[in-house]
Design a protein around this motif. Structure first.
Motif, PDB file in Angstrom:
ATOM      1  N   GLY A 197      42.948  34.190  34.342  1.00 11.77           N
ATOM      2  CA  GLY A 197      41.969  34.888  33.514  1.00 11.77           C
ATOM      3  C   GLY A 197      41.435  36.154  34.131  1.00 11.77           C
ATOM      4  N   ARG A 218      41.591  47.248  39.038  1.00 11.00           N
ATOM      5  CA  ARG A 218      41.715  48.627  39.527  1.00 11.00           C
ATOM      6  C   ARG A 218      41.110  48.677  40.926  1.00 11.00           C
ATOM      7  NH1 ARG A 218      44.865  51.801  36.473  1.00 11.00           N
ATOM      8  NH2 ARG A 218      43.607  53.689  36.677  1.00 11.00           N
ATOM      9  N   LEU A 275      36.840  47.133  44.076  1.00 11.47           N
ATOM     10  CA  LEU A 275      37.716  46.580  43.050  1.00 11.47           C
ATOM     11  C   LEU A 275      36.945  46.358  41.768  1.00 11.47           C
ATOM     12  CD1 LEU A 275      38.484  44.713  45.948  1.00 11.47           C
ATOM     13  CD2 LEU A 275      40.465  44.528  44.483  1.00 11.47           C
ATOM     14  N   CYS A 276      37.518  46.775  40.659  1.00 17.12           N
ATOM     15  CA  CYS A 276      36.938  46.498  39.351  1.00 17.12           C
ATOM     16  C   CYS A 276      37.946  45.691  38.561  1.00 17.12           C
ATOM     17  CB  CYS A 276      36.655  47.792  38.599  1.00 17.12           C
ATOM     18  SG  CYS A 276      35.432  48.797  39.412  1.00 17.12           S
ATOM     19  N   PHE A 277      37.476  44.640  37.921  1.00 22.86           N
ATOM     20  CA  PHE A 277      38.384  43.882  37.061  1.00 22.86           C
ATOM     21  C   PHE A 277      37.589  43.104  36.026  1.00 22.86           C
ATOM     22  CE2 PHE A 277      37.654  41.618  41.043  1.00 22.86           C
ATOM     23  CZ  PHE A 277      37.223  40.379  40.631  1.00 22.86           C
ATOM     24  N   ARG A 278      38.321  42.430  35.202  1.00 27.71           N
ATOM     25  CA  ARG A 278      37.754  41.639  34.120  1.00 27.71           C
ATOM     26  C   ARG A 278      38.126  40.187  34.383  1.00 27.71           C
ATOM     27  NH1 ARG A 278      36.846  42.958  28.303  1.00 27.71           N
ATOM     28  NH2 ARG A 278      36.720  45.123  28.928  1.00 27.71           N
ATOM     29  N   VAL A 279      37.162  39.301  34.232  1.00 31.33           N
ATOM     30  CA  VAL A 279      37.458  37.886  34.446  1.00 31.33           C
ATOM     31  C   VAL A 279      36.941  37.072  33.256  1.00 31.33           C
ATOM     32  CG1 VAL A 279      35.365  37.370  35.805  1.00 31.33           C
ATOM     33  CG2 VAL A 279      37.416  36.045  36.191  1.00 31.33           C
TER      34      VAL A 279
END
Lengths: 86, 86
Positions: free
Chosen positions: A36, A41, B46-50
């Motif tokens: 998930g 980035r 770090l950038c992300f979607r969870v």
């Protein structure tokens, strides 16, 4: 009179620019049991101290440093935050 | 029900750990005309979607990812910030 400022520069890839490091992390996570996670980035974060006459001059110096040296303006964008050092 | 969260993880070297990349930047700047810069430290962002069931569960997942994979807890510390994705 010259003052000290604490500077944080966040360098990230512009939207649309491929991020192979982020992609590698994204692909590796499921094998470690983390599902998930998407849109990874990876950017750089620099913290330093700069001496300048006033906040405006400090900001100007940091912007010039980013443009010439700390980031690649063609593919990267920068966010600068700056506060007087205590 | 699972929700999406935008996550930012800032990984930086612990105090006292040598930072050769920061030192190299610091030494190079005067030759480019930038004086008065010191204490350069370089970290990762770090950038992300969870996707997770609730913010607490998302935070727990991200912490586990940092400990096992995204950072080296022996020499690095992490800052996690998290907000519901719009």
């Amino acid at each position: 009179m010259s003052e000290a400022f604490c500077v944080t520069v966040e360098v990230s890839l512009r939207e649309g620019i491929a991020d192979p490091e982020g992609l590698t992390i994204e692909r590796a996570l499921p094998a470690l049991g983390f599902n998930g996670v998407s849109d990874v980035r990876v950017g750089k974060r620099l913290c330093f101290r700069v001496h300048a006459v006033g906040e405006a001059e400090a900001h100007r110096q940091v912007e010039a440093m980013c443009e010439r040296f700390l980031a690649n303006p063609v593919i990267e964008e920068v966010g600068i935050s700056l506060r007087p050092a205590t």
